[in-house]
Enzyme design. Structure first.
Site: not given
Length: 472
Positions: A3, A19, A23, A59, A128, A261
């Site tokens: 994003d 982003q 992870w 996020f 979010r 995704w």
């Protein structure tokens, strides 16, 4: 990367946070003065690694320029709102999500997390993507956040909050989703061209199926009321868009993540995983049924045009043998035969009159057994993009062919502006009425371009093509 985050314009510079990482995710930062050439500045909001308590991954969120120092961080501070996603030793999709603040007083060179975070605590997840904006009518701030799943006493949808200082927030209302999971919201006021009016647009990402929608309506400072909703892009790879805040003349400038995704983590390894679309502008025009959306590539993109490869007018496109599709023979006698229209990075602008052809279209990144095929179905008034033979990864499954309804222009023609890149094709059709964004992964040698017609003869009224790369 995924994003885009914290998009803001200041003193001639476009800031793009995003982003980054697989992870835990973090906010990285890039800047540009022309929306074309970008300078990377590294990580600005890192994740908190898990220790005695859960880690926190920053996020998505948005940013503003606090011209009046309402937050107390300094005049003209860059203030970002982001979601703190709490996680343990691995990714936990159901982790608690709260809302946090970070700020910079040196144009993003250093970014500080607010020491009293979270500014909006939470004990639930699926809440979010805050995006603040200045609400001129009241002289204070508003913020939109998506509540993906309903919580106790709160429905799912886009929540609207109010603040005088970007730290202390009061809940106002929810634009309810009707149970559909939404995320990455935007709230923008845009002028309606040809009138003295303006309209408000809520743009958000719908998660099932993956798509972006523009909801056009009214906002009274407390509640948003929609009058119509349209799909923003009819391809498979356009998600989580965000508008640049603080742009001169309220350009409606935004950008999106070019991926999906449902397969993003499995796409071929090209040295990167995830990319952005070209920057584009959204505008509203007065229509018979209220404001209509038009989208165009940012005007700066004309600057990346290198050599003009061809310019053609009034050429016939005759039916081709179906067996020649996806072969270099298909273009041997077509209108582009003998031209230099070939390559991996191209801009093609074409106006075509289908006349009596059932279908007419354009093949790009074409090789002996490959092509990314843009087709206009005149009988059904439908634009299609077929990547089932566009290279590795995609096939005839669920994500092979994208389509969009598309009526011809008033003179019966269709107009296509196509950006071809190493692994993507972005289409702007009929003066921005429809867009379509898709990834492709063709062989390096697949560089051909050809026109085709089936079931009749079409006319290429005009075509101009540019190379967008200085590389051989």
């Amino acid at each position: 990367m995924n994003d885009p985050n914290g998009l803001v314009y200041k003193n001639g510079t476009y800031h793009l946070f995003y982003q980054a990482g697989e992870w835990p995710r973090r906010w990285d930062h890039a800047t540009s003065t022309d929306l074309i050439n970008w300078t990377e500045h590294g990580t600005k909001i890192p994740a908190v690694e898990p220790g005695d308590t859960a880690g926190i991954s920053p996020f998505s969120g948005g940013a503003v320029i606090d011209e009046n120092d309402t937050a107390g961080f300094g005049e003209d501070a860059l203030v970002a709102m982001y979601t703190g996603h709490h996680y343990g030793d691995g990714f936990d999709a159901a982790g608690i999500e709260d809302q946090r603040v970070a700020y910079s007083t040196d144009n993003g060179e250093t970014v500080h997390k607010y020491e009293e975070n979270p500014v909006l605590p939470s004990d639930v997840g699926d809440w979010r993507d805050p995006r603040p904006l200045w609400y001129e009518s009241d002289g204070n701030w508003r913020m939109v956040i998506t509540r993906v799943s309903p919580a106790e006493n709160r429905p799912a949808g886009v929540e609207i909050w109010e603040s005088s200082n970007l730290k202390d927030w009061e809940y106002l209302s929810t634009y309810e989703s009707g149970g559909e999971p939404w995320e990455t919201p935007n709230l923008e006021q845009l002028p309606v061209e040809g009138t003295d009016e303006s309209a408000w647009v809520v743009s958000m990402s719908a998660m099932d199926p993956r798509r972006v929608e523009h909801h056009i309506g009214c906002f009274d400072g407390t509640e948003f009321t929609a009058e119509k909703a349209i799909r923003a892009d009819h391809g498979f790879d356009f998600y989580a868009p965000q508008y640049w805040a603080n742009t001169p003349e309220n350009r409606g400038l935004y950008i999106a993540w070019m991926n999906n995704w449902n397969y993003a983590m499995e796409t071929p390894d090209n040295g990167w995983q995830g990319e952005m679309t070209v920057p584009r502008t959204i505008s509203l025009v007065d229509g018979d049924d209220g404001p209509e959306v038009r989208q165009h590539p940012a005007s700066e993109l004309t600057e990346i045009r290198q050599e003009q490869l061809a310019e053609l007018s009034d050429k016939q496109i005759t039916p081709s043998n179906a067996d020649q599709v996806c072969s270099q023979e298909a273009s041997a006698s077509g209108p582009l035969s003998g031209t230099d229209v070939d390559g991996r990075t191209l801009e093609i602008v074409a106006t075509i009159d289908p006349q009596d052809a059932d279908e007419v279209g354009l093949r790009v990144r074409e090789g002996d057994e490959q092509a990314s095929i843009i087709t206009y179905d005149a009988a059904n008034e439908e634009l299609r993009f077929d990547r089932t033979n566009a290279g590795e990864f995609f096939d005839e499954g669920e994500y092979g062919v994208a389509d969009a309804p598309l009526k011809p222009l008033c003179d019966g023609t269709i107009e296509l502006r196509v950006f071809v890149d190493r692994s993507s094709v972005e289409i702007f059709a009929n003066e921005g009425r429809k867009t379509m964004t898709n990834l492709v992964f063709p062989d390096w040698e697949s560089t051909g371009v050809s026109l085709f017609a089936d079931g009749g003869t079409a006319t290429l009224e005009h075509l101009i093509a540019y190379d967008l790369s200085t590389e051989s």
